[in-house]
Design a protein around this motif. Structure first.
Motif, PDB file in Angstrom:
ATOM      1  N   ARG B  64       0.875  -1.341  -0.058  1.00 11.73           N
ATOM      2  CA  ARG B  64      -0.042  -0.032   0.102  1.00 11.73           C
ATOM      3  C   ARG B  64       1.044   1.191   0.184  1.00 11.73           C
ATOM      4  NH1 ARG B  64      -5.255  -0.567   0.397  1.00 11.73           N
ATOM      5  NH2 ARG B  64      -5.942  -2.823   0.824  1.00 11.73           N
ATOM      6  N   GLY B  69      -3.068   5.163   0.567  1.00 12.70           N
ATOM      7  CA  GLY B  69      -3.608   3.930   1.010  1.00 12.70           C
ATOM      8  C   GLY B  69      -3.898   3.120  -0.064  1.00 12.70           C
ATOM      9  N   ALA B  71      -3.858   0.477  -3.169  1.00 10.25           N
ATOM     10  CA  ALA B  71      -2.886  -0.712  -3.338  1.00 10.25           C
ATOM     11  C   ALA B  71      -2.041  -0.685  -4.340  1.00 10.25           C
ATOM     12  CB  ALA B  71      -4.143  -1.731  -3.432  1.00 10.25           C
TER      13      ALA B  71
END
Lengths: 129, 109
Positions: B64, B69, B71
């Motif tokens: 991450r 945040g 992916a």
């Protein structure tokens, strides 16, 4: 029927095969001194003494508290660890782990990228369908 | 205080007055390029008493971006590892409170 000469030859061959097999799997002091012997032109004996000396000198520096930096290879760093309470995983018993010194190795970017190329070549092989 | 490659070359030349500094430089470069080559081919390097270098595999994983945040795919990779040898580990801890004033002379030569 094997005479003595044949037996010796057979033994030699066997030793060679074992040696080559070991060479394939790992590199040791002897392969390093062989490389020094070939590249530098000292005798085999002296090459191996010098390889030992190099690692002795590095060890000595680490033991007496100095980090060792080899540019384009990596850095050996001595770290002091504090005492802590460990646990015997089998019995759950608490055991004190005394303060100690450890060596950590930080590979240089050159070494990292050389090793990372291993994964590229593996990928190429596996994706070659 | 740390030991760098040029100082290591100097120390070894001092211990071997019959060698040229160029030769020692060549020896040390050969040693480390040989170790690098081995690792790049995926082979371990074992140096009894000093330690062992090996190559470790890291699986591909979903990482991450810590800021957003989001992916991120992290590809599989190989990394070099070093494990300290038994002899060095013991010596490191027997000389508690490292004393640079008293270098051991027994292993010179």
């Amino acid at each position: 029927m094997l005479n003595k000469v044949n037996k010796v030859l057979l033994l030699n061959n066997l030793l060679n095969i074992i040696f080559i097999y070991m060479e394939k799997n790992s590199t040791t002091r002897s392969s390093l001194s062989e490389a020094v012997y070939k590249n530098v032109g000292l005798s085999r004996n002296e090459s191996s003494t010098l390889v030992d000396l190099v690692f002795n000198e590095i060890s000595k520096s680490l033991i007496y508290g100095g980090d060792v930096k080899i540019s384009s290879f990596g850095t050996f760093i001595v770290k002091s660890k504090n005492e802590r309470i460990g646990r015997n995983p089998k019995t759950g018993e608490e055991v004190p782990i005394s303060a100690r010194q450890v060596v950590t190795f930080r590979p240089s970017n050159v070494l990292k990228s050389e090793v990372a190329e291993l994964s590229n070549s593996n990928n190429l092989n596996s994706e070659n369908n | 205080m740390s030991l760098i490659k040029s100082q290591l070359i100097q120390n070894i030349t001092d211990l071997n007055p019959h060698l040229y500094i160029k030769d020692v430089e060549r020896i040390i470069n050969t040693i480390f390029s040989e170790i690098t080559k081995s690792l790049a081919e995926g082979r371990r390097v074992e140096l009894r008493g000093f330690g062992a270098f090996s190559v470790q595999h890291r699986k591909a994983r979903i990482g991450r971006n810590p800021r957003t945040g989001a992916a991120v795919e992290v590809e599989e990779k190989y990394i070099p590892r070093f494990k300290t040898g038994k002899e060095l580990r013991i010596k490191l801890n027997s000389s508690t409170n490292s004393q640079p004033s008293k270098p051991s002379t027994d292993e010179a030569q």
